[in-house]
Design a protein around this motif. Structure first.
Motif, mmCIF file in Angstrom:
data_model
loop_
_atom_site.group_PDB
_atom_site.id
_atom_site.type_symbol
_atom_site.label_atom_id
_atom_site.label_comp_id
_atom_site.label_asym_id
_atom_site.label_seq_id
_atom_site.Cartn_x
_atom_site.Cartn_y
_atom_site.Cartn_z
ATOM 1 N N GLY A 28 16.507 23.861 7.379
ATOM 2 C CA GLY A 28 15.160 24.410 7.293
ATOM 3 C C GLY A 28 14.904 25.085 5.963
ATOM 4 O O GLY A 28 13.853 24.875 5.333
ATOM 5 N N GLN A 29 15.858 25.888 5.499
ATOM 6 C CA GLN A 29 15.667 26.616 4.242
ATOM 7 C C GLN A 29 15.631 25.677 3.043
ATOM 8 O O GLN A 29 14.959 25.962 2.051
ATOM 9 C CB GLN A 29 16.779 27.655 4.064
ATOM 10 C CG GLN A 29 16.763 28.771 5.092
ATOM 11 C CD GLN A 29 15.520 29.638 5.002
ATOM 12 O OE1 GLN A 29 14.881 29.726 3.952
ATOM 13 N NE2 GLN A 29 15.157 30.278 6.097
ATOM 14 N N SER A 30 16.379 24.579 3.109
ATOM 15 C CA SER A 30 16.400 23.622 1.993
ATOM 16 C C SER A 30 15.379 22.499 2.171
ATOM 17 O O SER A 30 15.351 21.561 1.359
ATOM 18 C CB SER A 30 17.800 23.020 1.848
ATOM 19 O OG SER A 30 18.195 22.344 3.029
ATOM 20 N N MET A 31 14.576 22.594 3.221
ATOM 21 C CA MET A 31 13.527 21.601 3.502
ATOM 22 C C MET A 31 14.105 20.187 3.613
ATOM 23 O O MET A 31 13.500 19.209 3.179
ATOM 24 C CB MET A 31 12.451 21.646 2.409
ATOM 25 C CG MET A 31 11.835 23.008 2.176
ATOM 26 S SD MET A 31 10.808 23.549 3.565
ATOM 27 C CE MET A 31 9.352 22.564 3.289
ATOM 28 N N ASP A 32 15.274 20.076 4.193
ATOM 29 C CA ASP A 32 15.941 18.779 4.339
ATOM 30 C C ASP A 32 15.683 18.253 5.751
ATOM 31 O O ASP A 32 16.513 18.383 6.658
ATOM 32 C CB ASP A 32 17.440 18.944 4.075
ATOM 33 C CG ASP A 32 18.149 17.610 3.893
ATOM 34 O OD1 ASP A 32 17.580 16.581 4.305
ATOM 35 O OD2 ASP A 32 19.263 17.599 3.346
ATOM 36 N N LEU A 33 14.537 17.637 5.923
ATOM 37 C CA LEU A 33 14.139 17.156 7.245
ATOM 38 C C LEU A 33 15.057 16.042 7.738
ATOM 39 O O LEU A 33 15.435 16.011 8.912
ATOM 40 C CB LEU A 33 12.689 16.672 7.207
ATOM 41 C CG LEU A 33 12.132 16.093 8.513
ATOM 42 C CD1 LEU A 33 12.144 17.133 9.617
ATOM 43 C CD2 LEU A 33 10.718 15.560 8.293
ATOM 44 N N ALA A 34 15.427 15.129 6.837
ATOM 45 C CA ALA A 34 16.241 13.991 7.250
ATOM 46 C C ALA A 34 17.582 14.453 7.823
ATOM 47 O O ALA A 34 18.025 13.970 8.872
ATOM 48 C CB ALA A 34 16.466 13.057 6.059
ATOM 49 N N PHE A 35 18.236 15.392 7.143
ATOM 50 C CA PHE A 35 19.516 15.899 7.629
ATOM 51 C C PHE A 35 19.321 16.627 8.957
ATOM 52 O O PHE A 35 20.137 16.503 9.878
ATOM 53 C CB PHE A 35 20.123 16.846 6.588
ATOM 54 C CG PHE A 35 21.606 17.031 6.701
ATOM 55 C CD1 PHE A 35 22.467 16.461 5.790
ATOM 56 C CD2 PHE A 35 22.147 17.779 7.736
ATOM 57 C CE1 PHE A 35 23.846 16.622 5.895
ATOM 58 C CE2 PHE A 35 23.518 17.955 7.852
ATOM 59 C CZ PHE A 35 24.371 17.369 6.927
ATOM 60 N N CYS A 74 9.980 22.432 7.701
ATOM 61 C CA CYS A 74 9.908 21.146 7.006
ATOM 62 C C CYS A 74 8.551 20.461 7.174
ATOM 63 O O CYS A 74 8.377 19.311 6.741
ATOM 64 C CB CYS A 74 11.019 20.221 7.505
ATOM 65 S SG CYS A 74 12.681 20.790 7.054
ATOM 66 N N GLY A 75 7.604 21.119 7.807
ATOM 67 C CA GLY A 75 6.253 20.584 7.899
ATOM 68 C C GLY A 75 5.963 19.749 9.125
ATOM 69 O O GLY A 75 4.825 19.289 9.299
ATOM 70 N N ARG A 76 6.945 19.528 9.999
ATOM 71 C CA ARG A 76 6.701 18.771 11.233
ATOM 72 C C ARG A 76 6.195 19.727 12.309
ATOM 73 O O ARG A 76 6.832 19.936 13.345
ATOM 74 C CB ARG A 76 7.972 18.063 11.671
ATOM 75 C CG ARG A 76 8.327 16.845 10.846
ATOM 76 C CD ARG A 76 7.299 15.724 11.020
ATOM 77 N NE ARG A 76 7.061 15.420 12.431
ATOM 78 C CZ ARG A 76 7.805 14.583 13.128
ATOM 79 N NH1 ARG A 76 8.813 13.944 12.550
ATOM 80 N NH2 ARG A 76 7.537 14.347 14.402
ATOM 81 N N LEU A 77 5.034 20.297 12.061
ATOM 82 C CA LEU A 77 4.487 21.310 12.957
ATOM 83 C C LEU A 77 4.111 20.731 14.313
ATOM 84 O O LEU A 77 4.191 21.424 15.333
ATOM 85 C CB LEU A 77 3.273 21.967 12.305
ATOM 86 C CG LEU A 77 3.578 22.807 11.056
ATOM 87 C CD1 LEU A 77 2.297 23.180 10.334
ATOM 88 C CD2 LEU A 77 4.356 24.054 11.425
ATOM 89 N N ASP A 78 3.717 19.463 14.329
ATOM 90 C CA ASP A 78 3.351 18.849 15.603
ATOM 91 C C ASP A 78 4.552 18.766 16.536
ATOM 92 O O ASP A 78 4.464 19.120 17.727
ATOM 93 C CB ASP A 78 2.761 17.455 15.364
ATOM 94 C CG ASP A 78 3.658 16.586 14.494
ATOM 95 O OD1 ASP A 78 4.594 17.127 13.857
ATOM 96 O OD2 ASP A 78 3.428 15.358 14.438
ATOM 97 N N GLY A 90 6.311 29.074 10.902
ATOM 98 C CA GLY A 90 6.063 27.705 10.465
ATOM 99 C C GLY A 90 4.604 27.486 10.102
ATOM 100 O O GLY A 90 4.287 26.921 9.049
ATOM 101 N N TYR A 91 3.704 27.922 10.972
ATOM 102 C CA TYR A 91 2.274 27.778 10.677
ATOM 103 C C TYR A 91 1.884 28.594 9.443
ATOM 104 O O TYR A 91 1.127 28.130 8.585
ATOM 105 C CB TYR A 91 1.443 28.216 11.881
ATOM 106 C CG TYR A 91 1.299 27.142 12.941
ATOM 107 C CD1 TYR A 91 0.650 25.945 12.653
ATOM 108 C CD2 TYR A 91 1.789 27.322 14.228
ATOM 109 C CE1 TYR A 91 0.513 24.952 13.618
ATOM 110 C CE2 TYR A 91 1.655 26.340 15.200
ATOM 111 C CZ TYR A 91 1.022 25.150 14.880
ATOM 112 O OH TYR A 91 0.888 24.164 15.839
#
Length: 669
Positions: free
Chosen positions: A254-261, A291-295, A318-319
């Motif tokens: 989350g802190q590194s914005m690594d959504l894939a990992f 990471c922006g996947r708020l949905d 997050g929001y």
């Protein structure tokens, strides 16, 4: 009132589960049975039966019995578990020939009550006792206990190193429990490199070892190392990630914005059957939200049957982090009695979105609900005062932190230094730094940044050297601050030395921010052609900050050609930045190229942009006042401009020429 009356209630409070008849008889016989008393005190300790345990202790005192190590240890643990550490220490001090078990009981008692400084002082007395007892010597439990106490007290790393020496001298360097505690201790003292050294040297590692190191990387902001070690753990034999592992790695993702990992880790958690508790669910939601996947984060949030304050705080943060302030506030207002974590998430989110005017209202509302600000609240509120240029308000919050004992919190101290530095109160920032007992990387970076922002490169570089001497390795943010200081003071050689040593000395590959700093260093020193060549040789794509630094240097030295080269790139990258147009137009004007200057201004107008008038703030006894150039809104305008004219006259007498006068002479030369 006889002795029997003192003891009888203690033997009647739970007749079926406390003691059998024979135990009752053993406690009442003239020849005291210490084993029976130990069992009874242990029962009181387990059940938190303070009154009955005191009665048993009173019986021993009335019989003039000096507790041996067995009874003393039982009494010490009984009192400390009942949060009566002072009484426990009295028992400890009254024990004439203390053995290792007794010392350990008191150390554990202090740690249980959060009295970590007392635990460290007691350990110091233990190892430096002038009357050594062959039955009293620190063992592996002693070392584990004191290392955990040190980690919890945020002490200096020097103490951790001293304890490491004790571990080596006393032969505990092969004990996995001691080494696990040492790894955790080093990580909490911001010595992640030393923690990894211990980790790599261990011949046997258990799940706690891996989690301590992975968690240390995550908490220390070494996110790539955290994820890399997790991948190593997957390949290791005899150990598998658990929920604790997943929480640490999720936080790093989350802190590194690594959504894939993070998605891969989430899939692994599902497939491996790891039990997903509230802590892990919160970490997963926080990762997707950051990471922006708020949905999807909202879907997980709605699907949780058990939510706590951290759950709400994660989705709210997050929001807020993505600018959806109204949605975050809507969720917050749905909670009947929000806890402190939720208030902190909302307050920090408002600051993050520059909603500074409403921050103090939220704090007052929180206090009205019966909650008091903690260190996180105060550290979140403070940046609003730097934006509003309200030094007095910042000092008041700092004063509140001192009164409530939060001034030594590392995040609080760091934020105070940062705010004081931005508000020009550099001596106050240095005082906070000097008084800080725990100086980790974050607080060193804050004070270096404060001096760098004020152009005091000598002090910034001096502090940087001190930090290195203390064994603290810089991170990319620290190096950006140091290079910025070099840029402000034209220290080209020093900047090159620092920049070139980043990969070899610290294992850090320069980021685009570091390249921008180097362009600023060269440009401010008048080495514009060298700066342009440096940009062309960059291994990564130059950002707007890189070209902006070159444009600023060209403007300072009046180099129209280099300025035009930088401006063309900036126009493609950020066509709505009015500052670039103004800088380029002024550069053309100073060079007498009026047609080109007019074309730049026309281009800005055609884009629908307007120059935003610059304004300044000044703090007065009536609050902050905002004013613009040639402002006449103040009631004492005549006095102000008369004083200004007098100051300008003194400057002219000293040989200074004002910029607008210089431009005027150039126009007609």
């Amino acid at each position: 009132m006889g002795i029997r009356n003192l003891v009888t209630p203690a033997l009647q409070f739970e007749p079926q589960s406390f003691v059998k008849v024979n135990l009752r008889q053993r406690l009442s016989r003239p020849g005291l049975d210490f084993a029976a008393y130990g069992s009874a005190i242990q029962h009181c300790s387990d059940r938190r039966l303070l009154r009955q345990g005191r009665q048993l202790h009173a019986r021993l005192i009335l019989f003039s019995v000096t507790p041996d190590n067995f009874l003393a240890s039982k009494l010490i643990l009984f009192y400390t578990k009942s949060h009566h550490a002072r009484e426990a220490r009295k028992v400890f001090d009254a024990t004439p020939h203390r053995n290792t078990f007794t010392w350990n009981a008191m150390l554990l008692g202090y740690s249980f009550n959060g009295m970590f400084r007392h635990a460290l002082n007691l350990f110091s007395s233990f190892i430096s006792s002038t009357n050594p007892n062959p039955n009293a010597s620190p063992d592996n439990f002693t070392m584990s206990c004191v290392l955990k106490a040190l980690a919890s007290s945020f002490s200096r790393p020097e103490l951790a190193k001293e304890l490491h020496c004790v571990v080596l001298r006393r032969g505990f360097d092969s004990d996995v429990f001691v080494l696990n505690a040492l790894i955790a201790c080093y990580c909490r003292c911001d010595e992640v490199g030393l923690a990894r050294h211990v980790f790599d040297g261990m011949s046997r590692r258990d799940i706690v070892t891996w989690n301590a190191m992975i968690g240390g990387y995550s908490q220390g902001r070494f996110y790539d190392e955290c994820k890399g070690l997790y991948l190593e753990m997957l390949e290791a034999s005899g150990v598998a990630p658990n929920a604790v592992t997943a929480v640490s790695v999720m936080q790093a993702c989350g802190q590194s914005m690594d959504l894939a990992f993070g998605v891969e880790l989430h899939r692994f958690v599902k497939e491996s059957g790891i039990e997903v508790d509230v802590l892990l669910s919160n970490a997963v939601i926080a990762m997707y939200a950051k990471c922006g996947r708020l949905d999807y984060a909202r879907e997980l949030f709605e699907g949780m049957r058990e939510k706590d304050g951290v759950t709400y705080g994660s989705i709210i943060s997050g929001y807020m982090g993505h600018g959806f302030v109204d949605e975050a506030m809507h969720i917050f207002r749905l909670v009947e009695n929000p806890g402190l974590n939720m208030w902190n998430a909302v307050i920090s989110g408002m600051v993050q979105n520059k909603k500074f005017e409403g921050v103090l209202d939220l704090v007052r509302e929180m206090q009205g609900s019966g909650l008091s600000p903690n260190a996180v609240t105060l550290a979140s509120v403070l940046p609003s005062f730097s934006f509003l240029l309200n030094l007095r308000g910042g000092k008041e919050v700092h004063g509140y932190a001192i009164r409530t004992g939060y001034e030594q919190n590392v995040y609080m101290a760091t934020t105070v230094i940062d705010v004081y530095g931005k508000l020009g109160y550099i001596c106050g920032a240095r005082r906070v730094f000097d008084l800080s007992r725990s100086r980790g990387l974050i607080i060193w970076t804050a004070i270096i940044s404060a001096y760098a922002a004020h152009g005091d490169a000598c002090l910034a570089l001096g502090l940087y050297a001190q930090m290195l001497d203390n064994g603290i390795r810089p991170d990319p943010v620290t190096l950006t601050c140091v290079l910025t200081a070099c840029a402000h003071s034209g220290m080209v050689d020093e900047a090159w030395n620092i920049f070139n040593s980043m990969p070899s000395k610290f294992g850090i590959q320069p980021l685009v921010e570091h390249y921008a700093c180097m362009v600023g260093v060269l440009s401010r020193a008048g080495k514009l052609s060298e700066a342009a060549r440096f940009i062309s040789e960059m291994p990564i794509e130059p950002s707007a900050k890189v070209w902006g630094a070159l444009l600023h240097g060209a403007s300072v030295y009046g180099d129209v050609e280099v300025g035009k080269f930088a401006f063309d790139h900036l126009f493609e990258m950020e066509p709505e930045n009015t500052g670039n147009y103004i800088t380029m137009a002024n550069l053309y004007s100073r060079a007498g190229k009026w047609d080109q200057a007019d074309k730049v201004r026309e281009r800005m107008k055609d884009s629908g942009l307007q120059k935003v008038r610059g304004c300044s703030w000044i703090e007065t006894s009536r609050g902050s006042l905002c004013f613009i150039a040639k402002d006449v809104s103040n009631g004492r305008t005549d006095e102000i401009y008369a004083l200004l004219e007098g100051l300008l006259g003194l400057m002219r007498e000293e040989g200074y020429i004002l910029q607008h006068e210089l431009d005027y002479e150039n126009d007609f030369s």
